[in-house]
Design a protein around this motif. Structure first.
Motif, PDB file in Angstrom:
ATOM      1  N   VAL A 202     -14.639   3.486   0.971  1.00  0.00           N
ATOM      2  CA  VAL A 202     -14.207   2.658   2.097  1.00  0.00           C
ATOM      3  C   VAL A 202     -12.682   2.615   2.115  1.00  0.00           C
ATOM      4  N   ALA A 203     -12.136   1.953   3.112  1.00  0.00           N
ATOM      5  CA  ALA A 203     -10.687   1.763   3.158  1.00  0.00           C
ATOM      6  C   ALA A 203     -10.262   0.894   1.977  1.00  0.00           C
ATOM      7  N   PRO A 204      -9.053   1.086   1.457  1.00  0.00           N
ATOM      8  CA  PRO A 204      -8.638   0.348   0.251  1.00  0.00           C
ATOM      9  C   PRO A 204      -8.230  -1.096   0.483  1.00  0.00           C
ATOM     10  N   THR A 205      -8.268  -1.584   1.726  1.00  0.00           N
ATOM     11  CA  THR A 205      -7.940  -2.990   1.996  1.00  0.00           C
ATOM     12  C   THR A 205      -9.232  -3.737   2.286  1.00  0.00           C
ATOM     13  N   PHE A 206      -9.594  -4.655   1.393  1.00  0.00           N
ATOM     14  CA  PHE A 206     -10.870  -5.352   1.506  1.00  0.00           C
ATOM     15  C   PHE A 206     -10.732  -6.710   2.192  1.00  0.00           C
ATOM     16  N   TYR A 207      -9.556  -7.313   2.079  1.00  0.00           N
ATOM     17  CA  TYR A 207      -9.363  -8.697   2.531  1.00  0.00           C
ATOM     18  C   TYR A 207      -8.262  -8.748   3.582  1.00  0.00           C
ATOM     19  N   ASP A 208      -8.538  -9.408   4.690  1.00  0.00           N
ATOM     20  CA  ASP A 208      -7.555  -9.599   5.754  1.00  0.00           C
ATOM     21  C   ASP A 208      -6.804  -8.299   6.060  1.00  0.00           C
ATOM     22  N   PRO A 209      -7.514  -7.259   6.522  1.00  0.00           N
ATOM     23  CA  PRO A 209      -6.872  -5.955   6.708  1.00  0.00           C
ATOM     24  C   PRO A 209      -5.719  -5.951   7.706  1.00  0.00           C
ATOM     25  N   ARG A 210      -5.675  -6.896   8.626  1.00  0.00           N
ATOM     26  CA  ARG A 210      -4.578  -6.946   9.595  1.00  0.00           C
ATOM     27  C   ARG A 210      -3.361  -7.724   9.077  1.00  0.00           C
ATOM     28  N   GLY A 211      -3.491  -8.346   7.916  1.00  0.00           N
ATOM     29  CA  GLY A 211      -2.359  -9.046   7.319  1.00  0.00           C
ATOM     30  C   GLY A 211      -1.937 -10.307   8.031  1.00  0.00           C
ATOM     31  N   ARG A 212      -2.856 -10.934   8.714  1.00  0.00           N
ATOM     32  CA  ARG A 212      -2.493 -12.111   9.495  1.00  0.00           C
ATOM     33  C   ARG A 212      -2.141 -13.319   8.623  1.00  0.00           C
ATOM     34  N   ARG A 213      -2.801 -13.436   7.468  1.00  0.00           N
ATOM     35  CA  ARG A 213      -2.612 -14.650   6.658  1.00  0.00           C
ATOM     36  C   ARG A 213      -1.212 -14.738   6.070  1.00  0.00           C
ATOM     37  N   GLN A 214      -0.615 -13.625   5.720  1.00  0.00           N
ATOM     38  CA  GLN A 214       0.723 -13.672   5.119  1.00  0.00           C
ATOM     39  C   GLN A 214       1.815 -13.871   6.159  1.00  0.00           C
ATOM     40  N   HIS A 215       1.477 -13.760   7.429  1.00  0.00           N
ATOM     41  CA  HIS A 215       2.460 -13.920   8.497  1.00  0.00           C
ATOM     42  C   HIS A 215       2.456 -15.292   9.151  1.00  0.00           C
TER      43      HIS A 215
END
Length: 454
Positions: free
Chosen positions: A440-453
């Motif tokens: 699978v893709a290597p990003t499992f959590y919050d793939p769009r990065g919304r939480r850190q922004h």
């Protein structure tokens, strides 16, 4: 024969290899071995045991012990230590008899749902300044350093001359001619030596001055949805809202009455801040953070939780998810490679071997039963039932159970991995039959990065 084959150049200095080589040569020449003769034997002429060269056992003094300014607090909290680049770092913070897994699960959920604090002081820190500092860093790092505005951060990578990933970290532009560079914990001395090598021997005309600040400044990472409110409760002389202090910004400020440099960066994927502070007063700041954090359900967390959080986000660790044979392209970091300038290692990325489509590439792996945590280092194979030796198609680099997601996650380097999404391959576990895993893709959590922004 010795000149053309390097026979005898090994650690035995010919004591073993030359005798066999000379016998082969004598057979080819049709002459007796004594007639062919021998080469000149070098010391040690007679075998020497390892014990002769061994020193006295000095136990814990064998390797230097490096401690952060917060070390005594961590010990008092009962944290077992993990040695990383000679630094003794808290591994996890057990409560009420918790084992590693229970403590890490609690710490991870605290960061994801409330707020956590970590001692990140061991990261390498280098002050780079001078009228030619931008030109110098443009040659070292792969991204466009000159475009960075004062007060902004960037994730940067540096390559060896072979084009392979050497180190990574966050750099901050503190002034027109001043940058603050961070490195991996284990790579700090090597990176500083690498920079000085190029500055002193290849580009001495550049006016750049480098200073290691690793011990001078401590770093406290505060991460989680409540991190902003926690820092505001301490008293901060700058606004911390998203518009005033956006992601990847850096500001000098006064926090809890102490002067700090505040970074808006995240290695967890959550809203997070990193407090860089004079090591002499770092303990006082940590205590203030922990005291104020009680109102926000704060939890101190260690290196194991840090690893789980970053793996859920697909963030790599150099030396764990890389092995000296991995390029940025293999890791999906093409976006970091500037097309507008030259940099160390760029030419090597155009070598035919680096352009092969069957190179090992970073991917994510999911266990077929949603329970099995793959051992790190596990070899991966294409299919079962193959006769030995079974060809390998990759290996697991990072693997953890994610209590946030409810199942294990793993990162791996797999041959042609990015084009094989959703394929099933097999992990050759030490015991039992090969275990099926899904690419699978290597990003499992919050793939769009919304939480850190936020």
């Amino acid at each position: 024969v010795k000149r053309y084959t390097a026979l005898g150049f090994g650690t035995d200095q010919g004591k073993l290899g030359n005798i066999n080589g000379l016998a082969v040569l004598a057979d080819i020449l049709g002459e007796p071995i004594p007639e062919v003769g021998t080469t000149t034997f070098r010391p040690a002429y007679t075998p020497v045991s390892f014990g002769v060269g061994a020193g006295e056992s000095i136990g814990p003094l064998y390797d230097p012990v490096r401690k952060t300014a917060l070390h005594e607090w961590h010990e008092a909290a009962g944290a077992p230590m993990e040695v990383v680049g000679q630094w003794h770092r808290p591994w996890y913070f057990p409560r009420d008899g918790e084992d590693l897994h229970a403590a890490v699960a609690r710490e991870c959920l605290a960061v994801r749902n409330a707020v956590g604090a970590m001692d990140a002081s061991t990261l390498g820190k280098i002050d780079a300044r001078g009228p030619d500092v931008v030109e110098f860093l443009e040659r070292i790092y792969t991204h466009n350093v000159g475009r960075m505005k004062v007060g902004r951060c960037a994730y940067g990578i540096m390559l060896g001359e072979d084009g392979m990933l050497m180190d990574d970290g966050v750099m901050a532009r503190l002034g027109e001619h001043r940058f603050y560079l961070t490195t991996t914990t284990g790579g700090a001395a090597n990176v500083l030596g690498w920079l000085e090598k190029w500055l002193q021997t290849e580009w001495p005309e550049l006016k750049v001055y480098l200073t290691s600040l690793t011990e001078h400044y401590s770093t406290i990472a505060v991460a989680g949805p409540n991190s902003r409110r926690l820092l505001e409760s301490l008293g901060c002389d700058i606004p911390l809202d998203k518009e005033s202090f956006p992601f990847m910004a850096v500001r000098p400020t006064v926090l809890a009455g102490m002067r700090v440099t505040l970074f808006r960066v995240s290695f967890s994927g959550e809203l997070a801040f990193e407090i860089n502070i004079d090591s002499n007063i770092a303990l006082a700041m940590w205590q203030r953070v922990m005291e104020a954090g009680q109102a926000f359900d704060i939890a101190p967390y260690g290196t194991e939780t840090m690893h789980v959080l970053r793996a859920e986000k697909g963030f790599i660790i150099v030396g764990q998810d890389t092995d000296g044979s991995v390029t940025p392209v293999d890791l999906g970091m093409d976006w970091l490679l500037s097309k507008e300038k030259d940099f160390l290692g760029k030419r090597s990325l155009r070598r035919p071997d680096c352009l092969r489509e069957d190179r090992k590439q970073l991917v994510g792996l999911l266990s077929s039963d949603d329970r099995t945590v793959l051992p790190e280092g596990t070899q991966l194979i294409e299919k079962t039932g193959e006769p030995s030796p079974v060809p390998m198609c990759g290996h697991v680099t990072s693997s953890y159970h994610s209590d946030c997601l409810g199942y294990p996650v793993a990162l791996a380097l797999v041959t042609g991995g990015r084009s094989r999404k959703d394929e099933t391959i097999y992990a050759a576990l030490p015991e039992g039959d090969p275990f099926p895993v899904q690419i699978v893709a290597p990003t499992f959590y919050d793939p769009r990065g919304r939480r850190q922004h936020v």
